[in-house]
Design a protein around this motif. Structure first.
Motif, PDB file in Angstrom:
ATOM      1  N   ASP A  41      -0.175   8.145 -32.660  1.00  0.00           N
ATOM      2  CA  ASP A  41      -0.898   8.448 -31.433  1.00  0.00           C
ATOM      3  C   ASP A  41       0.008   8.043 -30.275  1.00  0.00           C
ATOM      4  N   GLY A  42       0.779   8.993 -29.737  1.00  0.00           N
ATOM      5  CA  GLY A  42       1.750   8.672 -28.689  1.00  0.00           C
ATOM      6  C   GLY A  42       2.858   7.811 -29.276  1.00  0.00           C
ATOM      7  N   GLU A  43       2.921   6.569 -28.830  1.00  0.00           N
ATOM      8  CA  GLU A  43       3.905   5.625 -29.370  1.00  0.00           C
ATOM      9  C   GLU A  43       3.223   4.485 -30.120  1.00  0.00           C
ATOM     10  N   SER A  44       2.068   4.785 -30.683  1.00  0.00           N
ATOM     11  CA  SER A  44       1.343   3.807 -31.504  1.00  0.00           C
ATOM     12  C   SER A  44       1.080   4.397 -32.883  1.00  0.00           C
ATOM     13  N   VAL A  45       0.979   3.516 -33.858  1.00  0.00           N
ATOM     14  CA  VAL A  45       0.638   3.903 -35.221  1.00  0.00           C
ATOM     15  C   VAL A  45      -0.798   3.444 -35.468  1.00  0.00           C
ATOM     16  N   VAL A  46      -1.655   4.369 -35.912  1.00  0.00           N
ATOM     17  CA  VAL A  46      -3.058   4.060 -36.167  1.00  0.00           C
ATOM     18  C   VAL A  46      -3.287   4.097 -37.670  1.00  0.00           C
ATOM     19  N   PHE A  47      -4.000   3.096 -38.189  1.00  0.00           N
ATOM     20  CA  PHE A  47      -4.319   3.047 -39.616  1.00  0.00           C
ATOM     21  C   PHE A  47      -5.678   2.411 -39.808  1.00  0.00           C
ATOM     22  N   ARG A  48      -6.251   2.634 -40.996  1.00  0.00           N
ATOM     23  CA  ARG A  48      -7.565   2.092 -41.336  1.00  0.00           C
ATOM     24  C   ARG A  48      -7.472   1.307 -42.629  1.00  0.00           C
ATOM     25  N   TRP A 103     -10.319  -0.167 -38.115  1.00  0.00           N
ATOM     26  CA  TRP A 103      -9.278   0.668 -37.502  1.00  0.00           C
ATOM     27  C   TRP A 103      -8.354  -0.228 -36.701  1.00  0.00           C
ATOM     28  N   PHE A 104      -7.036   0.019 -36.815  1.00  0.00           N
ATOM     29  CA  PHE A 104      -6.048  -0.759 -36.083  1.00  0.00           C
ATOM     30  C   PHE A 104      -5.025   0.157 -35.440  1.00  0.00           C
ATOM     31  N   SER A 105      -4.415  -0.345 -34.377  1.00  0.00           N
ATOM     32  CA  SER A 105      -3.322   0.350 -33.721  1.00  0.00           C
ATOM     33  C   SER A 105      -2.160  -0.624 -33.590  1.00  0.00           C
TER      34      SER A 105
END
Length: 145
Positions: A52-59, A129-131
């Motif tokens: 997401d842009g310059e972030s990594v999103v994971f669950r 959920w984390f970023s």
């Protein structure tokens, strides 16, 4: 007597990748590894992710080691973590590896609603959920010379 005809030009070349190329390589999402301190030492676990842009999103699951470790931060704070993704072809000895380092924080409320969709492969609840904000991004590519 066998003669080795290999030259240096036949050897794979290792090159450093810039931030933009690293983010382009991991942009499709998939599976990566999140590295964090879990109180017993450095730990690395695979996760499904999206960029997401310059972030990594994971669950992950709420009761899992990853969630417990990353939720120990001060509310509104971040936990230092690293994220790694790679792709290699054994037959050609080519591939790439990207490392993202930064601060991970839980996504809640509106931030979670605005986040890109991540579909975990494992069954069960994955409601944490984390970023991970990309403070440092580095990568290398191994290619034929």
């Amino acid at each position: 007597m066998a003669v080795d005809m290999a030259s240096d030009s036949a050897q794979p070349v290792l090159e450093e990748l810039d931030r933009q190329e690293c983010l382009r390589l991991i942009a499709p999402g998939g599976i990566g590894r999140i590295a964090f301190e879990d109180g017993e030492g450095p730990t690395v676990v695979p996760v499904n992710y999206a960029v997401d842009g310059e972030s990594v999103v994971f669950r992950t699951s709420m009761e899992g080691r990853l969630s417990r470790s990353l939720l120990t931060a001060v509310p509104g704070g971040q936990v230092r973590a690293a994220f790694e993704v790679d792709a290699f072809q054994d037959d050609t000895h080519e591939g790439w590896s990207v490392l993202v380092r930064g601060g991970a924080h839980p996504l809640e409320g509106e931030e979670r609603e605005r986040a890109v969709r991540v579909d975990p492969w494992p069954g069960g609840e994955r409601e944490a959920w984390f970023s991970l904000s990309a403070m440092e991004v580095s990568g290398r590519r191994l290619r034929q010379g």
